[in-house]
Design an enzyme around this catalytic site. Structure first.
Site, PDB file in Angstrom:
ATOM      1  N   ASP A 157       0.928  -1.077  -0.034  1.00 61.35           N
ATOM      2  CA  ASP A 157      -0.020  -0.046   0.045  1.00 61.35           C
ATOM      3  C   ASP A 157       0.882   1.272   0.092  1.00 61.35           C
ATOM      4  O   ASP A 157       1.862   1.428   0.898  1.00 61.35           O
ATOM      5  CB  ASP A 157      -1.014   0.135   1.271  1.00 61.35           C
ATOM      6  CG  ASP A 157      -2.233   0.832   1.122  1.00 61.35           C
ATOM      7  OD1 ASP A 157      -2.432   1.667  -0.043  1.00 61.35           O
ATOM      8  OD2 ASP A 157      -2.796   1.012   1.832  1.00 61.35           O
TER       9      ASP A 157
ATOM     10  N   ASP B 272      -3.262   2.601  -5.826  1.00 62.43           N
ATOM     11  CA  ASP B 272      -2.313   2.565  -5.032  1.00 62.43           C
ATOM     12  C   ASP B 272      -1.917   1.561  -4.188  1.00 62.43           C
ATOM     13  O   ASP B 272      -1.439   1.718  -3.268  1.00 62.43           O
ATOM     14  CB  ASP B 272      -2.075   3.862  -4.250  1.00 62.43           C
ATOM     15  CG  ASP B 272      -3.186   4.000  -3.269  1.00 62.43           C
ATOM     16  OD1 ASP B 272      -4.263   3.319  -3.318  1.00 62.43           O
ATOM     17  OD2 ASP B 272      -3.417   4.738  -2.412  1.00 62.43           O
ATOM     18  N   GLU B 273      -2.614   0.522  -4.518  1.00 62.94           N
ATOM     19  CA  GLU B 273      -2.277  -0.650  -3.595  1.00 62.94           C
ATOM     20  C   GLU B 273      -2.550  -2.203  -4.349  1.00 62.94           C
ATOM     21  O   GLU B 273      -3.412  -2.037  -5.347  1.00 62.94           O
ATOM     22  CB  GLU B 273      -3.256  -0.798  -2.252  1.00 62.94           C
ATOM     23  CG  GLU B 273      -4.752  -0.744  -2.780  1.00 62.94           C
ATOM     24  CD  GLU B 273      -5.688  -0.777  -1.352  1.00 62.94           C
ATOM     25  OE1 GLU B 273      -5.249  -1.647  -0.489  1.00 62.94           O
ATOM     26  OE2 GLU B 273      -6.637  -0.218  -1.290  1.00 62.94           O
TER      27      GLU B 273
END
Lengths: 424, 381
Positions: A28, A122-123
């Site tokens: 993350d 974003d993860e």
């Protein structure tokens, strides 16, 4: 790692003494948008920074940990955030930058293993069980990956390493910011039991309420409740899933490159909107945008959904399924308007409106079934040509050079004509 | 009211009366079957303001009267009664049905609130029942099931002097068949009636063995109605309002590019190859002098292909067809062979429609004039 380890002595020596590291990674990015902004504003490093729009209704899309220390968090109105942290610097979001960095980061993940399942921009989950021989134990892989992401992009990230997806995500959350946490199988239950039920995957506000009414507040409570009692409380599917999750069992595997499930656009008005004319024009704008994105991704969708949020924040979502999948803005607009009309607004003020296309499938190989004749109930074949032409013009000259006439308005004084009517 | 009736006769009559009732009605009273016992026998009726069914059967009437009782329940009971005469009587507000030692007590619904069945107008003409039933099953399959555009959820009946044509479409295909029509009225020789496809299919099934069917089309004021009558059974339905699209003109005058194939072979091959297709996907058919090759492509999991004999006249042709649409047409030709004709088109984005007609042998066109026009798919990108 020693590159010349003699064969027959694989690097298992260390793990024989301690418990093997579990294979699922959850990576993350830390305060992703804010971190990307800091790359172009190094002078702001260490200061509270908020990413959000300038409009009075804008919300915080990301905030540095320095800002979070003041209680600022994503999705809160920028105004409220500035009251909590008046010294914070507000930066406008640059989506294209975030997408570019996301692409770079995901590519680094894929260097480690092909089993990368992006959860959002974003993860991602990584299953590194197959990479052990080549790259070492998962915790080593995770440490190296964090170093590589920082070296190549300048962005910090946190990694959770665990036997299951659920626990890996939990671990990365605990590791933040810029950290790493390994949860080994023997530690699993100890980590799980004290958590509130809401922490379990798939437990939303409603389910949590049902569970709490029965006195089930922690994961331990659920783990200790007989399965049949749980099933009676929340139903067959949810009951057995929760029971498994509470014991640390999570059978979901990492599915690489999960397809986009839906494509949508929505807009919060600066001032609540009552005019159906304006609302429908917004639908036309959004439908065209959604269609462009569908075509760019080579996707078609079968379900059109309309989302309306009223000034009292009540939100309704209505959807309709088409006879055949589409990637045409015209078709999406028609369906969205039909849903809109069916809602039957009587002058209520609308805070947010959005169009979403779901049930996506690859356009490649999708057979288009034309009608034998065209009338007003069938979008004529010409629309496809028209919209594909718009795609080509957009590719050469930029977004919104060509758009439906009703979305063009006269430029205001001091405004250049080329971009008016557009919103981002 | 009191009467006794043969079990089989009664059961058949109730099931006829109930069949056309919708699954759900807005008014509970419309789910009832009206039973009238008079000296002439027994009359059973159902009506939901759109469709009505009425039949008369013989019965021993001891005491005349009228009752209204839940249609589905009565139909379920009638179909399961033991083999013995069925006795009906009223006790207060209840209806007692007894048969052998079985005894049912049913709620009586208020007769006075039941609507009056529509009047059937003067007979317009006669139809040969068997031909009509076949034609309905061939054509109605092409009718749209999408209520958004009601006009194409019906079958259009176009009456001319001595033939009647049935037409249906869902925009992607058009099915047409002409059958004999014995007009009663020499004055008005043409008329059209747009009949809901579902109702027409039930009429076809119910009256298929009736010999002839008497048809009455009533266009009075805003009440447009068609009645089908045979023996002691009558079905009426309101017509769908609106103009049926002029789809007959989509059919080509003549086509010189076509293939003749064994119908059963093509049906079997189509079903086999389409097993690997995903929903909405189409099959590719390549016609050459060597025959026709079916290919299922565009799926990552599986592909399939098969070749069968075909007698091609004209040039090699490739078309993509939705398998279910093709099968609907093939199942309706009712002939050993089938002719698939390829019409020309000037639009590069829209292949010319494919025409399916019957063929009694490899080189002999079929005797009926059934026609099924199908728009091929377009492979995107």
């Amino acid at each position: 790692m020693t590159s010349e380890a003699p064969s027959g002595t694989p690097s298992q020596g260390a793990s024989a003494e301690r418990e093997a590291s579990p294979p699922i990674l959850h990576v993350d990015m830390d305060a992703f948008f804010a971190s990307v902004e800091l790359l172009s504003h190094p002078e702001l490093k260490g200061r509270p920074v908020i990413v959000g729009g300038r409009s009075p209704r804008s919300v915080v899309t990301s905030a540095t940990y320095e800002a979070r220390a003041f209680g600022v968090h994503s999705a809160m109105p920028v105004g409220a955030a500035l009251r909590l942290c008046p010294k914070a610097v507000v930066l406008e979001p640059h989506m294209h930058l975030y997408r570019e960095y996301s692409r770079q980061v995901m590519a680094l993940f894929r260097d480690v293993t092909p089993l990368v399942e992006p959860l959002s921009i974003d993860e991602a989950f990584l299953d590194v069980s197959g990479a052990r021989r080549l790259l070492g134990e998962p915790d080593v892989i995770a440490q190296n990956l964090r170093a590589r992401v920082l070296a190549q992009t300048g962005l910090p990230c946190s990694v959770g390493v665990a036997p299951t997806k659920f626990m890996a995500k939990l671990a990365s959350g605990r590791a933040k910011p810029d950290g790493m946490l390994v949860i080994r199988p023997s530690e699993l239950v100890a980590y799980l039991r004290p958590l509130p039920v809401r922490a379990l995957w798939g437990v939303g506000a409603k389910t949590a309420e049902q569970l709490e009414r029965l006195g089930l507040r922690t994961v331990a409570d659920i783990a200790d409740t007989p399965l049949d009692a749980l099933v009676r409380a929340v139903g067959e599917a949810t009951g057995s899933k929760l029971h498994e999750l509470a014991q640390g069992i999570d059978t979901r595997s990492v599915v690489p490159a999960s397809q986009e499930k839906s494509v949508g656009h929505e807009r919060t008005f600066d001032i609540d909107e009552r005019s159906t004319e304006v609302l429908k024009r917004e639908l036309l704008h959004q439908a065209s945008r959604v269609a462009v994105r569908l075509r760019a991704a080579g996707l078609m969708g079968r379900t059109v959904a309309l989302k309306l949020r009223f000034s009292d924040f009540t939100t309704i979502t209505r959807s309709r399924t088409l006879a055949e999948p589409t990637d045409l803005g015209r078709r999406i607009y028609e369906e969205a308007v039909a849903i809109f009309d069916a809602v039957g607004l009587r002058g209520e003020a609308i805070r947010l409106i959005g169009v979403r296309v779901e049930q996506l499938s690859e356009a490649d190989g999708t057979m288009h079934q034309p009608a034998l004749w065209a009338d007003k109930t069938v979008p004529s074949e010409g629309w496809r040509e028209a919209e594909l032409t718009i795609d080509r013009v957009t590719a050469r000259f930029g977004t919104d050079m060509v758009r439906p006439a009703s979305l063009v308005r006269a430029p205001k004084t001091g405004e250049t004509a080329d971009r008016n009517g557009t919103r981002s | 009211m009191k009467f006794q009736v043969n079990r089989d006769v009664f059961s058949e009559a109730v099931s006829f009366a109930v069949k056309l009732l919708p699954q759900r009605t807005t008014l509970p009273i419309l789910s009832g079957v009206l039973i009238e016992a008079t000296d002439d026998g027994l009359k059973l009726s159902s009506f939901d303001y759109e469709v009505s069914a009425q039949t008369q059967i013989a019965a021993d009437i001891e005491e005349p009267g009228v009752i209204l009782v839940s249609g589905r329940l009565l139909s379920d009971i009638a179909s399961r009664l033991p083999n013995a005469p069925v006795r009906f009587s009223t006790e207060d507000s209840r209806i007692v049905v007894s048969c052998g030692t079985a005894r049912f007590t049913l709620l009586s619904m208020p007769v006075e609130e039941y609507p009056t069945l529509p009047q059937v107008g003067a007979e317009s003409g006669l139809l040969p029942a068997e031909q009509f039933a076949a034609a309905v099953s061939q054509v109605a399959v092409a009718a749209s099931r999408d209520d958004v555009t009601p006009v194409i959820t019906g079958v259009q009946l176009e009456v001319s002097e001595n033939s009647i044509s049935l037409v249906a479409t869902d925009r992607y295909r058009v099915a047409v068949r002409n059958i004999d029509w014995d007009s009663n009225d020499s004055g008005t020789t043409t008329a059209t009636a747009l009949v809901p496809a579902r109702t027409l299919q039930e009429v076809g099934k119910t009256f298929g063995n009736a010999g002839t069917i008497s048809v009455a089309i009533t266009n009075s004021d805003d009440r447009e109605l068609i009645a089908f009558k045979s023996d002691k059974k009558t079905v009426t339905t309101l017509l769908i309002k609106g103009n049926f699209p002029p789809v007959k003109r989509l059919f080509p005058e003549s086509v010189d590019n076509y293939a003749v194939i064994n119908t059963a072979d093509l049906i079997e091959a189509t079903k086999r190859v389409s097993l690997v297709l995903e929903r909405e996907a189409a099959l590719r058919f390549t016609f050459t002098i060597d025959g026709v090759t079916l290919e299922a492509i565009g799926s990552e999991q599986a592909q399939a292909s098969e070749s069968i004999d075909a007698l091609l006249t004209g040039q090699d042709t490739v078309v993509s067809l939705k398998p279910q649409f093709l099968l609907d047409g093939l199942s309706a030709v009712h002939s050993e062979f089938v002719r698939i004709s390829f019409t020309k088109t000037d639009n590069p984005n829209k292949p010319g429609p494919v025409l399916i007609t019957s063929q009694s042998s490899k080189d002999q066109p079929g005797s009926d004039d059934y026609k099924y026009l199908l728009q091929p798919n377009l492979l995107l990108r």
